[in-house]
Design a protein around this motif. Structure first.
Motif, PDB file in Angstrom:
ATOM      1  N   VAL A 102       0.733  -1.078  -0.192  1.00  0.00           N
ATOM      2  CA  VAL A 102       0.015  -0.006  -0.171  1.00  0.00           C
ATOM      3  C   VAL A 102       0.854   1.405  -0.051  1.00  0.00           C
ATOM      4  CG1 VAL A 102      -1.937   1.122   1.261  1.00  0.00           C
ATOM      5  CG2 VAL A 102      -1.811  -1.051   1.180  1.00  0.00           C
ATOM      6  N   GLU A 103       1.893   0.993   0.846  1.00  0.00           N
ATOM      7  CA  GLU A 103       2.796   2.345   0.645  1.00  0.00           C
ATOM      8  C   GLU A 103       3.498   2.445  -0.506  1.00  0.00           C
ATOM      9  OE1 GLU A 103       5.497   1.676   4.043  1.00  0.00           O
ATOM     10  OE2 GLU A 103       4.105   2.095   5.586  1.00  0.00           O
ATOM     11  N   ASN A 104       3.822   1.646  -1.088  1.00  0.00           N
ATOM     12  CA  ASN A 104       4.424   1.445  -2.672  1.00  0.00           C
ATOM     13  C   ASN A 104       3.463   1.961  -3.377  1.00  0.00           C
ATOM     14  OD1 ASN A 104       6.340   0.852  -4.349  1.00  0.00           O
ATOM     15  ND2 ASN A 104       5.156  -0.652  -5.210  1.00  0.00           N
ATOM     16  N   LEU A 105       2.043   1.732  -3.507  1.00  0.00           N
ATOM     17  CA  LEU A 105       0.955   2.156  -4.248  1.00  0.00           C
ATOM     18  C   LEU A 105       0.904   3.654  -4.055  1.00  0.00           C
ATOM     19  CD1 LEU A 105      -1.534  -0.416  -4.234  1.00  0.00           C
ATOM     20  CD2 LEU A 105      -0.481   0.479  -6.358  1.00  0.00           C
ATOM     21  N   LEU A 106       1.184   4.180  -2.879  1.00  0.00           N
ATOM     22  CA  LEU A 106       0.985   5.512  -2.602  1.00  0.00           C
ATOM     23  C   LEU A 106       2.035   6.439  -3.058  1.00  0.00           C
ATOM     24  CD1 LEU A 106      -0.080   5.701   1.231  1.00  0.00           C
ATOM     25  CD2 LEU A 106      -1.125   6.721  -0.591  1.00  0.00           C
ATOM     26  N   GLU A 107       3.406   5.679  -3.077  1.00  0.00           N
ATOM     27  CA  GLU A 107       4.506   6.511  -3.874  1.00  0.00           C
ATOM     28  C   GLU A 107       4.257   6.560  -5.370  1.00  0.00           C
ATOM     29  OE1 GLU A 107       8.075   4.580  -2.607  1.00  0.00           O
ATOM     30  OE2 GLU A 107       7.713   4.985  -0.412  1.00  0.00           O
ATOM     31  N   GLN A 108       3.709   5.485  -5.861  1.00  0.00           N
ATOM     32  CA  GLN A 108       3.689   5.245  -7.343  1.00  0.00           C
ATOM     33  C   GLN A 108       2.483   6.412  -7.628  1.00  0.00           C
ATOM     34  OE1 GLN A 108       2.225   1.262  -7.515  1.00  0.00           O
ATOM     35  NE2 GLN A 108       4.478   0.643  -8.612  1.00  0.00           N
ATOM     36  N   PHE A 109       1.486   6.510  -6.959  1.00  0.00           N
ATOM     37  CA  PHE A 109       0.308   7.482  -7.434  1.00  0.00           C
ATOM     38  C   PHE A 109       0.661   8.903  -6.938  1.00  0.00           C
ATOM     39  CE2 PHE A 109      -2.201   3.957  -8.031  1.00  0.00           C
ATOM     40  CZ  PHE A 109      -3.238   4.034  -8.684  1.00  0.00           C
ATOM     41  N   LEU A 110       1.527   9.128  -6.209  1.00  0.00           N
ATOM     42  CA  LEU A 110       2.104  10.386  -5.748  1.00  0.00           C
ATOM     43  C   LEU A 110       3.182  10.865  -6.994  1.00  0.00           C
ATOM     44  CD1 LEU A 110       2.670  13.004  -3.995  1.00  0.00           C
ATOM     45  CD2 LEU A 110       4.369  11.549  -2.931  1.00  0.00           C
ATOM     46  N   ARG A 111       3.808  10.004  -7.495  1.00  0.00           N
ATOM     47  CA  ARG A 111       4.517  10.216  -8.532  1.00  0.00           C
ATOM     48  C   ARG A 111       3.644  10.489  -9.937  1.00  0.00           C
ATOM     49  NH1 ARG A 111       9.848   8.787  -9.417  1.00  0.00           N
ATOM     50  NH2 ARG A 111       9.831   7.378  -7.836  1.00  0.00           N
ATOM     51  N   PHE A 112       2.662   9.859 -10.132  1.00  0.00           N
ATOM     52  CA  PHE A 112       1.944  10.146 -11.201  1.00  0.00           C
ATOM     53  C   PHE A 112       1.053  11.522 -11.080  1.00  0.00           C
ATOM     54  CE2 PHE A 112       0.760   5.369 -11.752  1.00  0.00           C
ATOM     55  CZ  PHE A 112       1.678   5.179 -12.911  1.00  0.00           C
ATOM     56  N   VAL A 113       0.676  11.856  -9.805  1.00  0.00           N
ATOM     57  CA  VAL A 113       0.097  13.190  -9.818  1.00  0.00           C
ATOM     58  C   VAL A 113       1.021  14.157  -9.810  1.00  0.00           C
ATOM     59  CG1 VAL A 113      -0.794  14.601  -7.855  1.00  0.00           C
ATOM     60  CG2 VAL A 113      -1.545  12.408  -7.899  1.00  0.00           C
ATOM     61  N   ASP A 114       2.387  14.164  -9.444  1.00  0.00           N
ATOM     62  CA  ASP A 114       3.416  15.176  -9.704  1.00  0.00           C
ATOM     63  C   ASP A 114       3.592  15.367 -11.168  1.00  0.00           C
ATOM     64  OD1 ASP A 114       3.728  15.361  -6.872  1.00  0.00           O
ATOM     65  OD2 ASP A 114       5.358  14.166  -6.673  1.00  0.00           O
ATOM     66  N   VAL A 115       3.824  14.272 -11.802  1.00  0.00           N
ATOM     67  CA  VAL A 115       4.064  14.156 -13.158  1.00  0.00           C
ATOM     68  C   VAL A 115       3.015  14.800 -14.015  1.00  0.00           C
ATOM     69  CG1 VAL A 115       4.129  12.630 -15.322  1.00  0.00           C
ATOM     70  CG2 VAL A 115       5.688  12.176 -13.341  1.00  0.00           C
ATOM     71  N   TYR A 116       1.636  14.528 -13.735  1.00  0.00           N
ATOM     72  CA  TYR A 116       0.543  15.252 -14.426  1.00  0.00           C
ATOM     73  C   TYR A 116       0.476  16.685 -14.096  1.00  0.00           C
ATOM     74  CZ  TYR A 116      -1.001  11.416 -17.255  1.00  0.00           C
ATOM     75  OH  TYR A 116      -1.098  10.382 -18.248  1.00  0.00           O
ATOM     76  N   GLY A 117       0.925  17.058 -12.728  1.00  0.00           N
ATOM     77  CA  GLY A 117       0.868  18.458 -12.458  1.00  0.00           C
ATOM     78  C   GLY A 117       1.720  19.235 -13.197  1.00  0.00           C
ATOM     79  N   ILE A 118       3.191  18.829 -13.502  1.00  0.00           N
ATOM     80  CA  ILE A 118       4.135  19.110 -14.129  1.00  0.00           C
ATOM     81  C   ILE A 118       3.639  19.519 -15.714  1.00  0.00           C
ATOM     82  CG2 ILE A 118       6.579  19.073 -15.173  1.00  0.00           C
ATOM     83  CD1 ILE A 118       7.107  17.713 -12.447  1.00  0.00           C
ATOM     84  N   PHE A 119       2.804  18.409 -16.197  1.00  0.00           N
ATOM     85  CA  PHE A 119       2.333  18.461 -17.290  1.00  0.00           C
ATOM     86  C   PHE A 119       1.596  19.317 -17.638  1.00  0.00           C
ATOM     87  CE2 PHE A 119      -0.507  16.786 -20.745  1.00  0.00           C
ATOM     88  CZ  PHE A 119       0.375  16.721 -21.799  1.00  0.00           C
ATOM     89  N   ARG A 120       0.691  19.805 -16.755  1.00  0.00           N
ATOM     90  CA  ARG A 120      -0.432  20.756 -16.935  1.00  0.00           C
ATOM     91  C   ARG A 120       0.316  22.150 -16.993  1.00  0.00           C
ATOM     92  NH1 ARG A 120      -3.302  21.130 -11.515  1.00  0.00           N
ATOM     93  NH2 ARG A 120      -4.866  22.167 -12.617  1.00  0.00           N
TER      94      ARG A 120
END
Length: 303
Positions: A102-120
């Motif tokens: 679960v902690e690993n998934l949290l890190e993965q989705f945090l990375r996704f959110v950060d990446v798409y935030g930069i993309f925006r």
């Protein structure tokens, strides 16, 4: 007159040793784990994931194809969010070994959110540059066009970095041992892992497509995450069609070009602007769905 009732006592008959005894009824014990038979939402997740097979095999290097992929990805994450709200899912995630998955998934989705935030931010800047250069083309302001070309190269570099960043999500995945959890838990973990892989696949297609359109041509592929079967997209090393229609050569030397040629360039710029807006809208929805999924995972970890 009130009737008088006599109380009588009845006793069971003595058991007859020659009479066959009734079969013992089995009692069902309720389990908090996911049943062996897939939950309808798990089945929906699998259906959404399988649809990406056909999507990846019909790559035509167009913005419409990418918009379709982003739309499918949003629907997939909406279904994931609904699945994560289930008490069975939350219990299954808490049972993962050492709670690390679960902690690993949290890190993965945090990375996704950060990446798409930069993309925006990058897409917004690109839209502004695109609008400004249209004015410059009408005025045949070549100095402003040169700045636009540099901005495109900067966007290409940013997209290349996002590709490397989002690919880290699949490298950090941890396999779930079937010996430590039940069948339902293994099925859930496998489906969530596939959701991560699909998210990486679509994201790489988007970011790499823009990078190839605006940057120097490199020998690379849009996606090869080891999940989808080999298809058209695995050998794809072209940029987005609408983006590549506005090449550097068509933008430079405006003062020497005729009115019709400049008019044609402006037409392609407007088509590019429409493509950027479509990608921006759909990527924004993906961004929101990623946030919702991460919040659901965080609630599971903290509850």
């Amino acid at each position: 007159m009130v009737g008088v009732f006599r109380r009588s006592l009845s006793f069971p008959n003595k058991p007859n040793p020659n009479r066959p005894s009734k079969p013992t009824l089995s009692r069902h014990t309720r389990s908090i784990s996911l049943p062996c038979r897939s939950h309808p939402l798990i089945s929906q997740l699998k259906d959404h994931i399988s649809e990406f097979q056909s999507w990846s095999s019909t790559c035509d290097s167009s913005s419409a194809w990418l918009v379709d992929g982003l739309t499918r990805l949003t629907e997939l994450h909406h279904c994931l969010d609904d699945t994560l709200q289930l008490p069975q899912t939350q219990e299954a995630l808490r049972r993962q070994p050492h709670y690390s998955s679960v902690e690993n998934l949290l890190e993965q989705f945090l990375r996704f959110v950060d990446v798409y935030g930069i993309f925006r931010g990058s897409v917004l800047a690109l839209k502004e540059e695109n609008s400004a250069v249209e004015v410059a083309i009408r005025k045949r302001d070549e100095s402003r066009v040169v700045l636009y070309v540099k901005a495109r190269k900067r966007v290409a570099n940013e997209m290349s970095k996002l590709v490397n960043e989002v690919r880290m999500c699949t490298r950090s995945s941890e396999p779930v041992s079937p010996n430590t959890v039940n069948v339902g838990d293994v099925e859930l973990a496998a489906v969530v892992s596939d959701v991560v892989k699909v998210t990486v696949m679509v994201s790489v297609a988007l970011f790499n497509g823009i990078a190839l359109s605006f940057g120097p041509r490199k020998s690379t592929t849009w996606m090869n995450m080891g999940m989808m079967k080999k298809g058209k997209v695995d050998d794809q090393d072209q940029g987005i069609h609408e983006f590549e229609q506005v090449g550097v050569k068509s933008l430079l030397g405006l003062r020497k070009k005729g009115a019709e040629e400049v008019k044609f360039t402006l037409k392609k710029m407007r088509e590019l602007e429409a493509s950027i807006e479509g990608i921006e809208t759909c990527s924004e929805r993906v961004f929101r769905s990623l946030i919702n999924a991460r919040v659901a995972l965080l609630n599971t970890l903290t509850s």
